[in-house]
Design a protein around this motif. Structure first.
Motif, PDB file in Angstrom:
ATOM      1  N   VAL A  64      -6.193  -4.964   2.768  1.00 19.12           N
ATOM      2  CA  VAL A  64      -6.354  -4.621   4.180  1.00 19.12           C
ATOM      3  C   VAL A  64      -6.556  -5.906   5.002  1.00 19.12           C
ATOM      4  O   VAL A  64      -5.914  -6.097   6.039  1.00 19.12           O
ATOM      5  CB  VAL A  64      -7.519  -3.621   4.362  1.00 19.12           C
ATOM      6  N   GLU A  65      -7.403  -6.801   4.522  1.00 18.36           N
ATOM      7  CA  GLU A  65      -7.596  -8.063   5.261  1.00 18.36           C
ATOM      8  C   GLU A  65      -6.296  -8.860   5.326  1.00 18.36           C
ATOM      9  O   GLU A  65      -5.928  -9.393   6.385  1.00 18.36           O
ATOM     10  CB  GLU A  65      -8.708  -8.921   4.609  1.00 18.36           C
ATOM     11  N   TRP A  87      -6.165  -6.605   8.681  1.00 14.45           N
ATOM     12  CA  TRP A  87      -7.120  -5.502   8.818  1.00 14.45           C
ATOM     13  C   TRP A  87      -6.421  -4.200   9.235  1.00 14.45           C
ATOM     14  O   TRP A  87      -6.902  -3.447  10.064  1.00 14.45           O
ATOM     15  CB  TRP A  87      -8.268  -5.852   9.774  1.00 14.45           C
ATOM     16  N   GLU A  88      -5.283  -3.983   8.591  1.00 12.86           N
ATOM     17  CA  GLU A  88      -4.562  -2.719   8.816  1.00 12.86           C
ATOM     18  C   GLU A  88      -4.159  -2.113   7.480  1.00 12.86           C
ATOM     19  O   GLU A  88      -3.894  -2.835   6.518  1.00 12.86           O
ATOM     20  CB  GLU A  88      -3.293  -2.978   9.638  1.00 12.86           C
ATOM     21  N   TYR A  89      -4.087  -0.805   7.473  1.00  9.24           N
ATOM     22  CA  TYR A  89      -3.622  -0.116   6.274  1.00  9.24           C
ATOM     23  C   TYR A  89      -2.103  -0.192   6.166  1.00  9.24           C
ATOM     24  O   TYR A  89      -1.413  -0.099   7.186  1.00  9.24           O
ATOM     25  CB  TYR A  89      -3.971   1.379   6.355  1.00  9.24           C
ATOM     26  N   GLU A 144       1.380   1.820   4.626  1.00 13.00           N
ATOM     27  CA  GLU A 144       1.697   3.259   4.511  1.00 13.00           C
ATOM     28  C   GLU A 144       1.449   3.764   3.087  1.00 13.00           C
ATOM     29  O   GLU A 144       1.106   4.924   2.889  1.00 13.00           O
ATOM     30  CB  GLU A 144       3.159   3.534   4.882  1.00 13.00           C
ATOM     31  N   GLU A 180     -14.110   1.935   6.640  1.00 13.43           N
ATOM     32  CA  GLU A 180     -14.208   2.796   7.820  1.00 13.43           C
ATOM     33  C   GLU A 180     -15.667   2.936   8.262  1.00 13.43           C
ATOM     34  O   GLU A 180     -15.975   2.864   9.447  1.00 13.43           O
ATOM     35  CB  GLU A 180     -13.564   4.161   7.518  1.00 13.43           C
ATOM     36  N   VAL A 236     -12.039  -1.441   9.850  1.00 12.58           N
ATOM     37  CA  VAL A 236     -10.659  -0.991   9.966  1.00 12.58           C
ATOM     38  C   VAL A 236     -10.686   0.257  10.833  1.00 12.58           C
ATOM     39  O   VAL A 236     -11.681   0.990  10.837  1.00 12.58           O
ATOM     40  CB  VAL A 236     -10.055  -0.721   8.566  1.00 12.58           C
ATOM     41  N   THR A 237      -9.619   0.470  11.597  1.00 18.12           N
ATOM     42  CA  THR A 237      -9.585   1.662  12.438  1.00 18.12           C
ATOM     43  C   THR A 237      -9.405   2.871  11.535  1.00 18.12           C
ATOM     44  O   THR A 237      -8.421   2.951  10.793  1.00 18.12           O
ATOM     45  CB  THR A 237      -8.404   1.586  13.427  1.00 18.12           C
ATOM     46  N   ARG A 278      -5.122   6.734   6.158  1.00 19.03           N
ATOM     47  CA  ARG A 278      -5.206   5.858   4.982  1.00 19.03           C
ATOM     48  C   ARG A 278      -3.861   5.841   4.258  1.00 19.03           C
ATOM     49  O   ARG A 278      -3.064   6.766   4.412  1.00 19.03           O
ATOM     50  CB  ARG A 278      -6.271   6.394   4.015  1.00 19.03           C
ATOM     51  N   ARG A 297       5.594   0.272   5.459  1.00 23.64           N
ATOM     52  CA  ARG A 297       4.996  -0.929   4.872  1.00 23.64           C
ATOM     53  C   ARG A 297       4.262  -0.546   3.586  1.00 23.64           C
ATOM     54  O   ARG A 297       3.388   0.326   3.629  1.00 23.64           O
ATOM     55  CB  ARG A 297       4.030  -1.548   5.886  1.00 23.64           C
TER      56      ARG A 297
END
Ligand SMILES: Cc1ncc(COP(=O)(O)O)c(C=O)c1O
Ligand SMILES: [Zn+2]
Length: 395
Positions: free
Chosen positions: A216-217, A221-223, A225, A248, A253-254, A258, A366
């Motif tokens: 994630v980092e 800092w995004e998931y 797919e 979370e 992370v937003t 997930r 992704r």
């Protein structure tokens, strides 16, 4: 580093103290999760601190603010590269072969051995498909502890040699990891061994959760797919899902969608794929398990029920492909990407092709594919599968 609040059962939610070494839930024998009070680590400022701290906290220990307060026994595990595919614009390979002992097992065993040392345990034992044995042997050597290892006699040669070189007591077993597990269980009390079996102590999950934080980092800092995970006992899958829940809770992370978790196995040993297809709550023992992806040769994973919940919750799926397809993907990635995958990693790349063709995923999704071990640990196994004979001395 936070103090551990308690250990909590993954099945019945019973809690136990982490003041003394624990194995599984005393009530239902479920695997235990480490729980903390994460209040002090919450928020964006604490998240930004991670990169600033990294000089003093190498590898996976950059996440010390969400790991147990313990003195690390470390060999430099974690913070592995994310390699962009040259051919698939949205695919990255998490190169776990870059870990000490050449596999992701280093993460779980680094933490489990750090905790064993902290508790004053002296004699450790593990049943292993191969890489966990090498990792335990290395970290036990680094910590000055005794490692007793049980692994199938046909493990990749590198696993045997490394365990011997690290000075472990190595027992080669005419059987599978399930037989090795039985031997450890039968002997541990008499021998005074602490059992570090997959999911039968809480800290291997905790070490492997760092893979979830890292991916994630490393994606800003995004998931992604989807995450493709070559699955034997499932520790990494379970650890990453725990990481996502913590991320979370921490506000790092937003919270939202997930990743779909993709369990990858070989058709020669696919208990999770069968259980998922049958909508079962647990797996059944896979008879005559056989695959050159040695780490996937786990006929009845202890944490099957947790993995099935994760597959359900994430909207993921479970895929098994024959060894020939896995080998073809291994050759494809070596020739066309310059990446020498382990057979387990090649199961993930093959599964990606499969789910692209089936329409489960689209090229714009992704995805992170885990190469859980270095291809170089498997030269004997891969050479045999690919029909590459050892040249005779005259040649
Ligand atoms: C290279 C490799 N990949 C995957 C696995 C499966 O790991 P897990 O038990 O976390 O599912 C193993 C286990 O031995 C392994 O060595
Ligand atoms: Zn329980």
């Amino acid at each position: 580093m936070p103090r551990i609040k308690e250990l909590q059962c993954s099945r019945c939610k019973e809690t136990v103290s982490a003041e003394t070494p624990q194995t599984v839930c005393p009530k239902c024998a479920g695997s235990l999760y480490v729980r903390y009070d994460l209040e002090a680590a919450k928020g964006p400022a604490k998240r930004e601190q991670i990169a600033r701290d990294a000089a003093g906290w190498a590898g996976m220990w950059r996440y010390h603010s969400v790991l147990p307060a313990v003195k690390p026994v470390t060999l430099g595990e974690g913070w592995t590269p994310m390699l962009r595919s040259k051919r698939y614009g949205n695919v990255v390979v998490k190169e776990e072969g870059a870990n000490p002992t050449g596999s992701f097992k280093a993460r779980g065993l680094a933490l489990a051995v750090s905790m064993a040392k902290h508790y004053g345990l002296q004699r450790l034992a593990v049943p292993s498909a191969g890489n966990a044995a090498g990792a335990l042997a290395a970290y036990a050597a680094a910590a000055g502890l005794e490692a007793n290892i049980f692994m199938p006699k046909d493990v990749p040669f590198a696993n045997y040699v490394e365990a011997k070189m690290y000075g472990a007591n190595v027992n080669l077993v005419d059987g599978l990891i399930s037989d090795c597990g039985r031997m450890v269980a039968e002997r541990k009390e008499k021998e005074g061994w602490f059992d570090i079996s997959t999911l039968k102590e809480p800290f291997r999950i905790e070490g492997k959760k760092t893979m979830g934080y890292e991916l994630v980092e490393q994606l800003g800092w995004e998931y992604p797919e989807a995450v493709f995970y070559p699955t034997g006992g499932g520790v990494g899958l379970i650890g990453m899902w725990k990481a996502f829940a913590e991320l979370e809770e921490l506000g790092w992370v937003t919270a939202g969608k997930r990743p779909k978790m993709i369990v990858v196995q070989s058709s020669g040993c696919a208990p999770m794929v069968r259980a998922f297809a049958e909508h079962a709550g647990a797996s059944k023992m896979w008879e005559n398990a056989a695959t050159f992806a040695a780490g996937l040769r786990v006929p009845k994973p202890y944490g099957d029920y947790i993995m099935l919940e994760i597959l359900q919750a994430s909207g993921g799926t479970a895929v098994a492909l024959p060894d020939e397809t896995i080998l073809a993907s291994l050759q494809d990635w070596a020739r066309n990407e310059g990446i020498f995958l382990s057979p387990e990693g090649a199961a993930a790349t093959a599964a990606y092709d499969h789910l692209l063709h089936s329409g489960f995923l689209s090229p714009s999704d992704r995805v992170v594919l885990f190469n859980t071990g270095a291809g170089l640990k498997y030269t004997d196994v891969t050479a045999e599968a690919a029909g590459i004979p050892r040249p005779s001395p005259e040649n």
